[in-house]
Design an enzyme around this catalytic site. Sequence first.
Site, PDB file in Angstrom:
ATOM      1  N   CYS A   1       0.426  -1.647  -0.058  1.00 39.90           N
ATOM      2  CA  CYS A   1      -0.055  -0.125   0.018  1.00 39.90           C
ATOM      3  C   CYS A   1       0.722   1.136   0.345  1.00 39.90           C
ATOM      4  CB  CYS A   1      -0.521  -0.123   1.082  1.00 39.90           C
ATOM      5  SG  CYS A   1      -2.034  -1.141   0.746  1.00 39.90           S
TER       6      CYS A   1
ATOM      7  N   HIS B   1      -3.118   7.044   1.832  1.00 38.03           N
ATOM      8  CA  HIS B   1      -3.487   5.808   1.527  1.00 38.03           C
ATOM      9  C   HIS B   1      -4.997   5.548   2.196  1.00 38.03           C
ATOM     10  CE1 HIS B   1      -3.452   1.968   0.387  1.00 38.03           C
ATOM     11  NE2 HIS B   1      -3.782   1.717   1.942  1.00 38.03           N
TER      12      HIS B   1
ATOM     13  N   ASN C   1      -9.844  -0.033  -0.310  1.00 45.32           N
ATOM     14  CA  ASN C   1      -8.188   0.351  -0.529  1.00 45.32           C
ATOM     15  C   ASN C   1      -8.112  -0.663  -1.764  1.00 45.32           C
ATOM     16  OD1 ASN C   1      -6.027  -0.288  -0.062  1.00 45.32           O
ATOM     17  ND2 ASN C   1      -6.184  -1.311   1.933  1.00 45.32           N
TER      18      ASN C   1
HETATM   19  O1  UT7 Z   1      -3.727  -0.550   3.120  1.00 46.75           O
HETATM   20  C1  UT7 Z   1      -3.514  -1.908   4.413  1.00 46.75           C
HETATM   21  C2  UT7 Z   1      -3.067  -1.379   5.550  1.00 46.75           C
HETATM   22  N1  UT7 Z   1      -4.252  -2.230   5.657  1.00 46.75           N
HETATM   23  C3  UT7 Z   1      -4.744  -1.357   6.963  1.00 46.75           C
HETATM   24  O2  UT7 Z   1      -4.274  -0.382   7.263  1.00 46.75           O
HETATM   25  C4  UT7 Z   1      -6.556  -2.266   7.508  1.00 46.75           C
HETATM   26  C5  UT7 Z   1      -6.536  -1.630   8.924  1.00 46.75           C
HETATM   27  N2  UT7 Z   1      -7.560  -3.342   9.466  1.00 46.75           N
HETATM   28  C6  UT7 Z   1      -8.707  -2.171   9.688  1.00 46.75           C
HETATM   29  O3  UT7 Z   1      -8.681  -1.402   9.129  1.00 46.75           O
HETATM   30  C7  UT7 Z   1      -9.923  -2.481  10.482  1.00 46.75           C
HETATM   31  O4  UT7 Z   1      -9.364  -3.914  11.414  1.00 46.75           O
HETATM   32  C8  UT7 Z   1     -10.621  -3.682   9.712  1.00 46.75           C
HETATM   33  C9  UT7 Z   1     -11.462  -3.697   8.725  1.00 46.75           C
HETATM   34  C10 UT7 Z   1      -9.770  -5.087   9.176  1.00 46.75           C
HETATM   35  C11 UT7 Z   1     -11.316  -4.915  10.846  1.00 46.75           C
HETATM   36  O5  UT7 Z   1     -11.707  -3.733  11.828  1.00 46.75           O
HETATM   37  P1  UT7 Z   1     -12.658  -3.578  13.967  1.00 46.75           P
HETATM   38  O6  UT7 Z   1     -12.581  -2.639  14.229  1.00 46.75           O
HETATM   39  O7  UT7 Z   1     -10.625  -4.286  14.295  1.00 46.75           O
HETATM   40  O8  UT7 Z   1     -13.013  -5.118  13.539  1.00 46.75           O
HETATM   41  P2  UT7 Z   1     -12.342  -7.193  14.325  1.00 46.75           P
HETATM   42  O9  UT7 Z   1     -11.516  -7.224  13.107  1.00 46.75           O
HETATM   43  O10 UT7 Z   1     -11.385  -6.020  15.635  1.00 46.75           O
HETATM   44  O11 UT7 Z   1     -13.558  -7.404  14.568  1.00 46.75           O
HETATM   45  C12 UT7 Z   1     -14.911  -7.369  14.717  1.00 46.75           C
HETATM   46  C13 UT7 Z   1     -16.329  -8.040  14.439  1.00 46.75           C
HETATM   47  C14 UT7 Z   1     -15.721  -9.595  14.456  1.00 46.75           C
HETATM   48  O12 UT7 Z   1     -16.522 -10.140  15.213  1.00 46.75           O
HETATM   49  P3  UT7 Z   1     -16.512 -10.495  16.509  1.00 46.75           P
HETATM   50  O13 UT7 Z   1     -14.953 -11.375  17.158  1.00 46.75           O
HETATM   51  O14 UT7 Z   1     -16.424  -9.103  17.693  1.00 46.75           O
HETATM   52  O15 UT7 Z   1     -17.617 -11.504  17.355  1.00 46.75           O
HETATM   53  C15 UT7 Z   1     -15.373 -10.042  12.899  1.00 46.75           C
HETATM   54  O16 UT7 Z   1     -15.737 -11.101  13.418  1.00 46.75           O
HETATM   55  O17 UT7 Z   1     -16.144  -8.043  13.714  1.00 46.75           O
HETATM   56  C16 UT7 Z   1     -16.524  -9.361  12.327  1.00 46.75           C
HETATM   57  N3  UT7 Z   1     -16.474  -9.215  11.132  1.00 46.75           N
HETATM   58  C17 UT7 Z   1     -17.501  -8.878  10.350  1.00 46.75           C
HETATM   59  N4  UT7 Z   1     -18.928  -8.491  10.526  1.00 46.75           N
HETATM   60  C18 UT7 Z   1     -19.274  -8.331   9.274  1.00 46.75           C
HETATM   61  C19 UT7 Z   1     -15.550  -9.048  10.716  1.00 46.75           C
HETATM   62  N5  UT7 Z   1     -15.233  -8.566   9.107  1.00 46.75           N
HETATM   63  C20 UT7 Z   1     -17.108  -8.805   9.086  1.00 46.75           C
HETATM   64  C21 UT7 Z   1     -17.154  -8.372   8.295  1.00 46.75           C
HETATM   65  N6  UT7 Z   1     -18.105  -8.342   7.849  1.00 46.75           N
HETATM   66  N7  UT7 Z   1     -17.200  -7.969   6.716  1.00 46.75           N
END
Ligand code: UT7
Length: 343
Positions: free
Chosen positions: A133, A270, A300
């Site tokens: 990225c 980004h 992204n």
């Molecule tokens: O470009 C390169 C750099 N990449 C990034 O900058 C990405 C960095 N990370 C992020 O943007 C975020 O961490 C994400 C958008 C990937 C995830 O957001 P988050 O607030 O960190 O969510 P999480 O991973 O803590 O997940 C929260 C909940 C989980 O459920 P439980 O375990 O709390 O029951 C996940 O299973 O959301 C669930 N979840 C989803 N639910 C609905 C994960 N993906 C999804 C989804 N739809 N697509």
Amino acid sequence: MPSGCPRSGRKPHERRGLSNMIRSVVRGFGAALPKRVMTNRDMEDVVDTSDEWIVQRTGIRQRYIAGEGETTSSLGEAAARAALDRAGLTPADIDLIICATSTPDNTFPATAVNIQSRLGMHHGFAFDVQAVCTGFVYAVTTADAYIRGGLAKRVLVIGAETFSRILDWNDRTTCVLFGDGAGAIVLEAAEGEGTTADRGVLTAHLRSDGSHKEKLYVDGGPSTTGTVGKLRMEGREVFKYAVGMITDVIQAAFDATGTTPDDLDWLVPHQANRRIIDGSAKKLHIAPEKVVVTVDLHGNTSAASIPLALATAAGDGRIKEGDLVMLEAMGGGFTWGAALLRW
Ligand code: UT7
């Protein structure tokens, strides 16, 4: 000769020991997107997710997905042609093509060479940079070094990706986040005064730390599995580091030039996650209205996200000649970086 920063009226920071110097000035910009738009609602048919979750956690509302015949080089070529048109140049005027991508058409030759061929260019040279990225910031920095070193006069800098082809479409934690597209700029050598009033790239700062490589990677490759592989990410882990790394490197760019967030006209980050963008801007006291956000439209697009955002904001007249623009990115590796330029 300019006597001060146009916006702030402050005396420009003088680089010690430098008088006139070569600057890499943006002459043109362009973008290209696949034909197919995939909304969050469309995504609900693919994995167990919801528009509400995606918007709330990321700010993404839709992304573009490459179809048959649309490749990283075809999108890169279209963006490059748009940038050349806007600059009033042709491929004959270019002596170097740098393409930032992690989704090349083939393992080799470089996608930049594919684009060179598509443009009908038989002169000059072309190569890819791979910093995921952060690829476009690395590519701009590399182009600037070639220009300032006298090795190139006009460089096509392209960020092009088809991340849809390396996504695991059964993994809702990653497949909802990424999209395809390309953006390009033409950088041209121009004489500057060696102050921050100059147009062109003023400073650039690149970082990497491979100890984080397991947090965001592709689980295949020519030398390991012999397959292309799929993207794997520990999103929460990446998130944890993102704001700190981004703000550190932006601060390094401010410090190197004696500029401040008040001098800045545009932050073009980004586009990974709206929360990371807002958190970084807030930490640095950069006003929200100075931040270009396109993550809602494109998702992204990795190395393509910054040049797509630049083309959007320069295309609609927000970014104007003379504006001070900060580019920043962070991604797989980890890699991260920032470049400050006057448009
Ligand atoms: O470009 C390169 C750099 N990449 C990034 O900058 C990405 C960095 N990370 C992020 O943007 C975020 O961490 C994400 C958008 C990937 C995830 O957001 P988050 O607030 O960190 O969510 P999480 O991973 O803590 O997940 C929260 C909940 C989980 O459920 P439980 O375990 O709390 O029951 C996940 O299973 O959301 C669930 N979840 C989803 N639910 C609905 C994960 N993906 C999804 C989804 N739809 N697509």
